[in-house]
Design a protein around this motif. Structure first.
Motif, PDB file in Angstrom:
ATOM      1  N   MET A  45       1.130  -1.153   0.295  1.00 27.65           N
ATOM      2  CA  MET A  45       0.252  -0.023   0.100  1.00 27.65           C
ATOM      3  C   MET A  45       0.493   1.385   0.419  1.00 27.65           C
ATOM      4  O   MET A  45       1.243   1.419   0.705  1.00 27.65           O
ATOM      5  CB  MET A  45      -1.235   0.237   1.235  1.00 27.65           C
ATOM      6  CG  MET A  45      -1.962  -0.765   0.833  1.00 27.65           C
ATOM      7  SD  MET A  45      -3.511  -0.985  -0.046  1.00 27.65           S
ATOM      8  CE  MET A  45      -4.159   0.585   1.309  1.00 27.65           C
ATOM      9  N   PHE A  91      -7.673   3.374  -3.816  1.00 27.94           N
ATOM     10  CA  PHE A  91      -8.228   3.648  -3.100  1.00 27.94           C
ATOM     11  C   PHE A  91      -8.286   4.764  -2.218  1.00 27.94           C
ATOM     12  O   PHE A  91      -7.685   5.179  -2.055  1.00 27.94           O
ATOM     13  CB  PHE A  91      -8.170   2.546  -1.550  1.00 27.94           C
ATOM     14  CG  PHE A  91      -8.041   0.986  -1.958  1.00 27.94           C
ATOM     15  CD1 PHE A  91      -6.890   0.762  -2.433  1.00 27.94           C
ATOM     16  CD2 PHE A  91      -9.144   0.358  -1.849  1.00 27.94           C
ATOM     17  CE1 PHE A  91      -7.205  -1.067  -2.509  1.00 27.94           C
ATOM     18  CE2 PHE A  91      -9.456  -1.098  -2.069  1.00 27.94           C
ATOM     19  CZ  PHE A  91      -7.885  -1.755  -2.927  1.00 27.94           C
ATOM     20  N   LYS A 100     -10.026   7.206  13.287  1.00 28.80           N
ATOM     21  CA  LYS A 100     -10.659   5.570  12.787  1.00 28.80           C
ATOM     22  C   LYS A 100     -10.336   6.622  11.153  1.00 28.80           C
ATOM     23  O   LYS A 100     -10.862   7.283  11.535  1.00 28.80           O
ATOM     24  CB  LYS A 100     -11.641   5.395  13.257  1.00 28.80           C
ATOM     25  CG  LYS A 100     -12.035   4.412  12.165  1.00 28.80           C
ATOM     26  CD  LYS A 100     -13.857   4.342  12.999  1.00 28.80           C
ATOM     27  CE  LYS A 100     -14.023   3.215  12.354  1.00 28.80           C
ATOM     28  NZ  LYS A 100     -15.600   2.254  12.220  1.00 28.80           N
ATOM     29  N   ILE A 101      -9.593   5.665  10.681  1.00 33.09           N
ATOM     30  CA  ILE A 101      -9.468   5.728   9.023  1.00 33.09           C
ATOM     31  C   ILE A 101     -10.032   5.064   8.054  1.00 33.09           C
ATOM     32  O   ILE A 101     -10.001   3.044   8.650  1.00 33.09           O
ATOM     33  CB  ILE A 101      -7.534   5.728   8.753  1.00 33.09           C
ATOM     34  CG1 ILE A 101      -7.339   6.981   9.449  1.00 33.09           C
ATOM     35  CG2 ILE A 101      -7.814   6.010   7.864  1.00 33.09           C
ATOM     36  CD1 ILE A 101      -5.387   6.783   9.916  1.00 33.09           C
ATOM     37  N   ILE A 102     -10.461   5.101   7.812  1.00 30.67           N
ATOM     38  CA  ILE A 102     -12.118   3.641   6.408  1.00 30.67           C
ATOM     39  C   ILE A 102     -11.809   3.868   5.922  1.00 30.67           C
ATOM     40  O   ILE A 102     -11.841   5.313   4.891  1.00 30.67           O
ATOM     41  CB  ILE A 102     -13.202   3.971   7.446  1.00 30.67           C
ATOM     42  CG1 ILE A 102     -14.224   5.024   6.609  1.00 30.67           C
ATOM     43  CG2 ILE A 102     -13.389   3.548   7.897  1.00 30.67           C
ATOM     44  CD1 ILE A 102     -15.096   4.858   6.766  1.00 30.67           C
ATOM     45  N   PHE A 103     -11.331   2.723   4.677  1.00 33.24           N
ATOM     46  CA  PHE A 103     -10.956   2.549   3.145  1.00 33.24           C
ATOM     47  C   PHE A 103     -12.603   2.404   2.249  1.00 33.24           C
ATOM     48  O   PHE A 103     -13.198   1.775   2.956  1.00 33.24           O
ATOM     49  CB  PHE A 103     -10.167   2.072   3.081  1.00 33.24           C
ATOM     50  CG  PHE A 103      -8.930   1.761   3.778  1.00 33.24           C
ATOM     51  CD1 PHE A 103      -8.464   2.377   4.564  1.00 33.24           C
ATOM     52  CD2 PHE A 103      -7.850   2.423   2.190  1.00 33.24           C
ATOM     53  CE1 PHE A 103      -7.591   2.193   4.717  1.00 33.24           C
ATOM     54  CE2 PHE A 103      -5.906   3.029   3.030  1.00 33.24           C
ATOM     55  CZ  PHE A 103      -5.998   2.315   4.393  1.00 33.24           C
ATOM     56  N   GLY A 104     -12.059   3.305   1.289  1.00 31.70           N
ATOM     57  CA  GLY A 104     -13.203   2.554   0.483  1.00 31.70           C
ATOM     58  C   GLY A 104     -13.100   0.858  -0.326  1.00 31.70           C
ATOM     59  O   GLY A 104     -11.617   0.547  -0.419  1.00 31.70           O
TER      60      GLY A 104
ATOM     61  N   TYR B  33      -2.544   0.411  13.128  1.00 27.36           N
ATOM     62  CA  TYR B  33      -3.964  -0.048  12.911  1.00 27.36           C
ATOM     63  C   TYR B  33      -3.587  -0.976  12.420  1.00 27.36           C
ATOM     64  O   TYR B  33      -2.603  -1.386  11.764  1.00 27.36           O
ATOM     65  CB  TYR B  33      -4.693   0.644  11.700  1.00 27.36           C
ATOM     66  CG  TYR B  33      -4.715   3.233  12.333  1.00 27.36           C
ATOM     67  CD1 TYR B  33      -3.762   3.173  12.139  1.00 27.36           C
ATOM     68  CD2 TYR B  33      -5.793   2.683  12.252  1.00 27.36           C
ATOM     69  CE1 TYR B  33      -4.119   4.901  12.948  1.00 27.36           C
ATOM     70  CE2 TYR B  33      -6.331   4.167  11.989  1.00 27.36           C
ATOM     71  CZ  TYR B  33      -5.401   4.937  12.912  1.00 27.36           C
ATOM     72  OH  TYR B  33      -5.552   6.791  12.943  1.00 27.36           O
ATOM     73  N   TYR B  35      -6.100  -4.012   9.787  1.00 26.11           N
ATOM     74  CA  TYR B  35      -6.920  -3.887   9.077  1.00 26.11           C
ATOM     75  C   TYR B  35      -7.119  -6.012   8.522  1.00 26.11           C
ATOM     76  O   TYR B  35      -5.833  -5.998   8.620  1.00 26.11           O
ATOM     77  CB  TYR B  35      -6.955  -3.378   7.732  1.00 26.11           C
ATOM     78  CG  TYR B  35      -6.965  -1.479   7.793  1.00 26.11           C
ATOM     79  CD1 TYR B  35      -5.501  -0.811   8.242  1.00 26.11           C
ATOM     80  CD2 TYR B  35      -7.868  -0.709   7.541  1.00 26.11           C
ATOM     81  CE1 TYR B  35      -5.815   0.767   7.983  1.00 26.11           C
ATOM     82  CE2 TYR B  35      -7.972   0.250   7.397  1.00 26.11           C
ATOM     83  CZ  TYR B  35      -7.042   0.969   8.346  1.00 26.11           C
ATOM     84  OH  TYR B  35      -7.071   2.906   8.517  1.00 26.11           O
ATOM     85  N   PRO B  43      -9.650  -2.441   1.955  1.00 24.59           N
ATOM     86  CA  PRO B  43      -8.985  -2.948   3.780  1.00 24.59           C
ATOM     87  C   PRO B  43     -10.103  -2.607   4.338  1.00 24.59           C
ATOM     88  O   PRO B  43     -10.638  -1.419   4.785  1.00 24.59           O
ATOM     89  CB  PRO B  43      -8.038  -1.811   3.527  1.00 24.59           C
ATOM     90  CG  PRO B  43      -7.317  -1.323   2.604  1.00 24.59           C
ATOM     91  CD  PRO B  43      -8.690  -1.169   1.727  1.00 24.59           C
ATOM     92  N   PHE B  45     -11.252  -1.614   8.456  1.00 26.86           N
ATOM     93  CA  PHE B  45     -11.113  -1.735   9.662  1.00 26.86           C
ATOM     94  C   PHE B  45     -11.309  -2.535  10.297  1.00 26.86           C
ATOM     95  O   PHE B  45     -12.154  -3.077  10.568  1.00 26.86           O
ATOM     96  CB  PHE B  45     -11.444   0.071   9.854  1.00 26.86           C
ATOM     97  CG  PHE B  45     -11.411  -0.006  11.282  1.00 26.86           C
ATOM     98  CD1 PHE B  45     -12.309  -0.095  12.387  1.00 26.86           C
ATOM     99  CD2 PHE B  45     -10.138   0.485  11.320  1.00 26.86           C
ATOM    100  CE1 PHE B  45     -11.800   0.372  13.531  1.00 26.86           C
ATOM    101  CE2 PHE B  45      -9.871   0.956  12.642  1.00 26.86           C
ATOM    102  CZ  PHE B  45     -11.050   0.992  13.788  1.00 26.86           C
ATOM    103  N   TYR B  48      -8.407  -0.254  16.316  1.00 22.31           N
ATOM    104  CA  TYR B  48      -6.136   0.971  16.087  1.00 22.31           C
ATOM    105  C   TYR B  48      -6.036   0.844  17.395  1.00 22.31           C
ATOM    106  O   TYR B  48      -7.093   1.512  18.413  1.00 22.31           O
ATOM    107  CB  TYR B  48      -6.649   2.090  15.021  1.00 22.31           C
ATOM    108  CG  TYR B  48      -7.064   3.498  15.837  1.00 22.31           C
ATOM    109  CD1 TYR B  48      -8.288   4.594  16.575  1.00 22.31           C
ATOM    110  CD2 TYR B  48      -5.844   4.152  15.822  1.00 22.31           C
ATOM    111  CE1 TYR B  48      -8.309   5.239  16.539  1.00 22.31           C
ATOM    112  CE2 TYR B  48      -5.849   5.500  16.566  1.00 22.31           C
ATOM    113  CZ  TYR B  48      -7.158   6.072  16.835  1.00 22.31           C
ATOM    114  OH  TYR B  48      -7.504   7.223  17.356  1.00 22.31           O
ATOM    115  N   ASP B  56     -10.148   2.644  19.085  1.00 20.41           N
ATOM    116  CA  ASP B  56     -11.543   2.007  18.866  1.00 20.41           C
ATOM    117  C   ASP B  56     -11.370   0.155  17.587  1.00 20.41           C
ATOM    118  O   ASP B  56     -10.646   0.636  16.926  1.00 20.41           O
ATOM    119  CB  ASP B  56     -11.796   3.164  17.046  1.00 20.41           C
ATOM    120  CG  ASP B  56     -13.047   2.714  16.700  1.00 20.41           C
ATOM    121  OD1 ASP B  56     -13.532   1.905  16.731  1.00 20.41           O
ATOM    122  OD2 ASP B  56     -13.749   3.714  16.159  1.00 20.41           O
ATOM    123  N   SER B  58     -14.038  -1.164  16.501  1.00 14.95           N
ATOM    124  CA  SER B  58     -16.048  -1.270  16.566  1.00 14.95           C
ATOM    125  C   SER B  58     -15.099  -2.135  15.225  1.00 14.95           C
ATOM    126  O   SER B  58     -16.311  -2.865  14.720  1.00 14.95           O
ATOM    127  CB  SER B  58     -16.210   0.033  16.030  1.00 14.95           C
ATOM    128  OG  SER B  58     -15.714   0.558  15.457  1.00 14.95           O
TER     129      SER B  58
END
Lengths: 113, 115
Positions: A45, A91, A100-104, B33, B35, B43, B45, B48, B56, B58
């Motif tokens: 990544m 991504f 919090k880090i979220i991806f598509g 983090y 994933y 990825p 989540f 973390y 978090d 969740s």
């Protein structure tokens, strides 16, 4: 709930053309950050570019630029003068206030010679 | 270290077994983090850490999944009673959190296959 949406599962682009990869997000937080990462077939990544919600100017990094339209909640990646090595998964990701880090789901880009 | 190190790079196990995946972040990075990435997907989540504590969790899918970071550096993701659906690449990333960007540096991943 915060959400990242990439609507293009795959794209084919001729070498040397510019390409735009779409990303929209949904949040009520005023403070957030948006990222783009590249994942070649090797699996690593690679961070490309970042835009903070309070940044006044669109981010640019070499051939990469981020078309940030806050009112539309979109953060599209523009790659200028595409190269064969740009073929990869891309991504979009978001960092919310709680970090919090979220991806598509990603867009697979194919550059054609 | 110079980069984020994940071990093992590949793990094949049988359904029902216990698995541990280790992540050694970049020295000095306070945020870590985890994933999970299935083939052709983004990825997902899981959890973390900020320092030693889980800020978090969740994203952990159920109580079979657990992660620790006892000294604020190395983290271990633990999966009990593995199921075939747990097969995926597990990615770890760390960041220094010293700037607003919080850019993640990823490891190469641990590929888990549950037979």
């Amino acid at each position: 709930a915060q959400k990242i949406t990439q609507t293009q599962p795959g794209m084919f682009v001729q070498e040397k053309e510019a390409v735009t990869l779409d990303c929209t997000y949904d949040t009520s937080d005023p403070s957030y950050g948006l990222f783009w990462y590249k994942q070649p077939s090797s699996g690593e990544m690679i961070f490309l570019i970042y835009q903070g919600s309070y940044d006044q100017q669109n981010a640019t990094e070499g051939r990469y630029s981020l078309n940030f339209q806050k009112a539309r909640k979109s953060a599209n990646l523009v790659i200028s003068a595409s190269q064969l090595g740009d073929s990869a998964m891309y991504f979009c990701a978001s960092r919310w206030r709680d970090d919090k880090i979220i991806f598509g789901k990603g867009t697979r880009l194919h550059i054609l010679p | 270290g110079a980069g984020v190190s994940q071990t093992p790079s590949n793990k094949v196990t049988e359904k029902g077994k216990y698995v541990e995946l280790r992540c050694d972040p970049i020295s000095g990075h306070t945020a870590l983090y985890w994933y999970r990435q299935s083939l052709g997907q983004g990825p997902e989540f899981l959890i973390y850490f900020q320092g030693t504590g889980a800020a978090d969790d969740s994203g952990l899918p159920n109580d079979r999944f657990f992660a620790v970071r006892p000294e604020g550096s190395v983290s271990t993701l633990k999966i009990q009673r593995t199921e075939r659906g747990d097969s995926a690449v597990y990615l770890c990333a760390s960041s220094s959190h010293s700037s607003g960007a919080n850019v993640l540096t990823f490891g190469a991943g641990s590929r888990l296959t549950v037979l």
